[in-house]
Motif scaffolding. Structure first.
Motif, PDB file in Angstrom:
ATOM      1  N   VAL A   1      12.483  -7.270  54.340  1.00 41.49           N
ATOM      2  CA  VAL A   1      13.149  -7.188  52.880  1.00 41.49           C
ATOM      3  C   VAL A   1      12.122  -7.108  51.929  1.00 41.49           C
ATOM      4  O   VAL A   1      11.115  -7.591  51.856  1.00 41.49           O
ATOM      5  CB  VAL A   1      13.874  -8.585  52.623  1.00 41.49           C
ATOM      6  CG1 VAL A   1      14.301  -8.597  51.380  1.00 41.49           C
ATOM      7  CG2 VAL A   1      14.689  -8.799  53.739  1.00 41.49           C
ATOM      8  N   ILE A   2      12.410  -6.080  50.939  1.00 42.66           N
ATOM      9  CA  ILE A   2      11.801  -5.792  49.793  1.00 42.66           C
ATOM     10  C   ILE A   2      12.523  -6.034  48.582  1.00 42.66           C
ATOM     11  O   ILE A   2      13.734  -5.389  48.483  1.00 42.66           O
ATOM     12  CB  ILE A   2      11.222  -4.342  49.745  1.00 42.66           C
ATOM     13  CG1 ILE A   2      10.462  -3.916  50.973  1.00 42.66           C
ATOM     14  CG2 ILE A   2      10.516  -3.783  48.599  1.00 42.66           C
ATOM     15  CD1 ILE A   2      10.046  -2.473  51.091  1.00 42.66           C
ATOM     16  N   TYR A   3      12.167  -7.100  47.955  1.00 40.81           N
ATOM     17  CA  TYR A   3      12.977  -7.493  46.753  1.00 40.81           C
ATOM     18  C   TYR A   3      12.500  -6.965  45.413  1.00 40.81           C
ATOM     19  O   TYR A   3      11.346  -7.092  45.048  1.00 40.81           O
ATOM     20  CB  TYR A   3      12.970  -8.972  46.743  1.00 40.81           C
ATOM     21  CG  TYR A   3      13.949  -9.630  45.737  1.00 40.81           C
ATOM     22  CD1 TYR A   3      15.142  -9.564  45.461  1.00 40.81           C
ATOM     23  CD2 TYR A   3      13.055 -10.031  44.424  1.00 40.81           C
ATOM     24  CE1 TYR A   3      15.965 -10.155  44.537  1.00 40.81           C
ATOM     25  CE2 TYR A   3      14.003 -10.866  43.315  1.00 40.81           C
ATOM     26  CZ  TYR A   3      15.242 -10.647  43.535  1.00 40.81           C
ATOM     27  OH  TYR A   3      16.028 -11.054  42.503  1.00 40.81           O
ATOM     28  N   VAL A   4      13.380  -6.566  44.417  1.00 41.03           N
ATOM     29  CA  VAL A   4      12.849  -5.999  43.362  1.00 41.03           C
ATOM     30  C   VAL A   4      13.663  -6.745  42.142  1.00 41.03           C
ATOM     31  O   VAL A   4      14.973  -6.611  41.973  1.00 41.03           O
ATOM     32  CB  VAL A   4      13.022  -4.304  43.049  1.00 41.03           C
ATOM     33  CG1 VAL A   4      12.726  -3.918  41.749  1.00 41.03           C
ATOM     34  CG2 VAL A   4      12.432  -3.649  43.965  1.00 41.03           C
ATOM     35  N   ASP A   5      13.034  -7.463  41.389  1.00 39.95           N
ATOM     36  CA  ASP A   5      13.564  -8.221  40.303  1.00 39.95           C
ATOM     37  C   ASP A   5      13.865  -7.417  38.978  1.00 39.95           C
ATOM     38  O   ASP A   5      12.969  -6.653  38.745  1.00 39.95           O
ATOM     39  CB  ASP A   5      12.784  -9.333  40.067  1.00 39.95           C
ATOM     40  CG  ASP A   5      13.601 -10.579  39.104  1.00 39.95           C
ATOM     41  OD1 ASP A   5      14.649 -10.346  38.931  1.00 39.95           O
ATOM     42  OD2 ASP A   5      12.889 -11.311  38.768  1.00 39.95           O
ATOM     43  N   LYS A   6      15.072  -7.519  38.472  1.00 40.08           N
ATOM     44  CA  LYS A   6      15.243  -6.830  37.363  1.00 40.08           C
ATOM     45  C   LYS A   6      14.382  -7.374  35.971  1.00 40.08           C
ATOM     46  O   LYS A   6      14.463  -8.643  35.663  1.00 40.08           O
ATOM     47  CB  LYS A   6      16.648  -6.624  36.990  1.00 40.08           C
ATOM     48  CG  LYS A   6      17.129  -5.935  35.883  1.00 40.08           C
ATOM     49  CD  LYS A   6      18.674  -5.828  35.746  1.00 40.08           C
ATOM     50  CE  LYS A   6      19.242  -4.938  34.633  1.00 40.08           C
ATOM     51  NZ  LYS A   6      18.491  -4.866  33.320  1.00 40.08           N
TER      52      LYS A   6
ATOM     53  N   PHE B   1      14.235  -1.586  57.198  1.00 37.68           N
ATOM     54  CA  PHE B   1      14.052  -2.641  55.783  1.00 37.68           C
ATOM     55  C   PHE B   1      15.313  -2.468  54.852  1.00 37.68           C
ATOM     56  O   PHE B   1      16.093  -1.894  54.926  1.00 37.68           O
ATOM     57  CB  PHE B   1      12.947  -2.357  55.040  1.00 37.68           C
ATOM     58  CG  PHE B   1      12.920  -1.054  54.054  1.00 37.68           C
ATOM     59  CD1 PHE B   1      13.112  -1.241  52.866  1.00 37.68           C
ATOM     60  CD2 PHE B   1      12.606   0.066  54.667  1.00 37.68           C
ATOM     61  CE1 PHE B   1      13.162  -0.123  52.034  1.00 37.68           C
ATOM     62  CE2 PHE B   1      12.725   1.387  53.964  1.00 37.68           C
ATOM     63  CZ  PHE B   1      12.965   1.114  52.466  1.00 37.68           C
ATOM     64  N   VAL B   2      15.521  -3.787  54.167  1.00 35.17           N
ATOM     65  CA  VAL B   2      16.365  -3.641  53.183  1.00 35.17           C
ATOM     66  C   VAL B   2      15.874  -3.851  51.997  1.00 35.17           C
ATOM     67  O   VAL B   2      15.056  -4.644  51.661  1.00 35.17           O
ATOM     68  CB  VAL B   2      17.464  -4.992  53.496  1.00 35.17           C
ATOM     69  CG1 VAL B   2      18.322  -5.357  52.314  1.00 35.17           C
ATOM     70  CG2 VAL B   2      17.980  -4.998  54.832  1.00 35.17           C
ATOM     71  N   LYS B   3      16.598  -3.321  50.905  1.00 37.47           N
ATOM     72  CA  LYS B   3      15.939  -3.280  49.432  1.00 37.47           C
ATOM     73  C   LYS B   3      16.897  -4.079  48.817  1.00 37.47           C
ATOM     74  O   LYS B   3      18.103  -3.792  48.891  1.00 37.47           O
ATOM     75  CB  LYS B   3      15.845  -1.684  48.653  1.00 37.47           C
ATOM     76  CG  LYS B   3      15.211  -2.070  47.248  1.00 37.47           C
ATOM     77  CD  LYS B   3      16.382  -2.253  46.531  1.00 37.47           C
ATOM     78  CE  LYS B   3      15.883  -2.116  44.838  1.00 37.47           C
ATOM     79  NZ  LYS B   3      17.104  -2.903  44.111  1.00 37.47           N
ATOM     80  N   ASP B   4      16.356  -5.224  48.000  1.00 36.56           N
ATOM     81  CA  ASP B   4      17.253  -6.434  47.688  1.00 36.56           C
ATOM     82  C   ASP B   4      16.989  -6.567  46.281  1.00 36.56           C
ATOM     83  O   ASP B   4      15.841  -6.095  45.877  1.00 36.56           O
ATOM     84  CB  ASP B   4      17.101  -7.490  48.431  1.00 36.56           C
ATOM     85  CG  ASP B   4      18.228  -8.795  48.034  1.00 36.56           C
ATOM     86  OD1 ASP B   4      19.274  -8.158  47.151  1.00 36.56           O
ATOM     87  OD2 ASP B   4      17.965  -9.782  48.493  1.00 36.56           O
ATOM     88  N   GLY B   5      17.709  -6.923  45.317  1.00 36.14           N
ATOM     89  CA  GLY B   5      17.561  -6.868  43.915  1.00 36.14           C
ATOM     90  C   GLY B   5      17.892  -5.879  43.049  1.00 36.14           C
ATOM     91  O   GLY B   5      18.268  -4.869  43.475  1.00 36.14           O
TER      92      GLY B   5
END
Length: 168
Positions: free
Chosen positions: A134-139, A164-168
């Motif tokens: 998981v790769i999480y990107v916060d706004k 992988f999953v891009k989350d956020g």
């Protein structure tokens, strides 16, 4: 943190965002220590070129943690555990991420610029069937992005379903 930084001890981010006006002293150890409910983010601008792993002047980047840019771009070109600057990073080894579904994190709610990871990295060989990293990107507040400019490879998992999953 503002001003000239000559601190040489360990800086640990135990969840939340530590925002600096630049990057920490090159002789200080950085430990990011987030959890599933409290991500750890080092936010700043400039370039980080540290070696991953435990020890003085190094960076511990386990899961549930990452980086954000504020006031200018933040570029990460890391040295892997074999000592190769800008070398291949392997998820779950050498101080780079942990095993499991815990995320690599980019961004924060106050980020306003681009953070870039320049290294190639692989998800490693210990990825089980149907399991995704998981790769999480916060706004942030605007103008913030995450750029993975290296090659991302799946590794030697047991199934074509790995990824992988891009989350956020």
């Amino acid at each position: 943190l503002n001003g000239s930084n000559t601190y040489t001890g360990t800086t640990t981010v135990n969840g939340g965002v530590l925002s600096t006006s630049g990057v920490l002293s090159s002789s200080a150890r950085i430990t990011l220590n987030g959890s599933a409910t409290n991500l750890a983010v080092l936010q700043g601008q400039g370039t980080i070129t540290r070696q991953l792993g435990a020890g003085a002047s190094r960076l511990d980047w386990p899961a549930n943690s990452g980086f954000a840019a504020k006031g200018g771009t933040l570029t990460l070109t890391l040295t892997n555990n074999a000592g190769t600057a800008g070398g291949l990073l392997t998820w779950g080894t050498g101080g780079f991420m942990s095993t499991g579904v815990t995320p690599m994190v980019f961004g924060s709610s106050t980020a306003n610029n681009q953070v870039e990871l320049t290294n190639n990295f692989t998800f490693g060989d210990n990825v089980s069937s149907g399991f995704n990293r998981v790769i999480y990107v916060d706004k942030g507040v605007g103008g913030d992005t995450a750029k993975l400019s290296g090659v991302i490879s799946i590794g030697g998992g047991t199934s074509a379903l790995n990824g992988f999953v891009k989350d956020g």
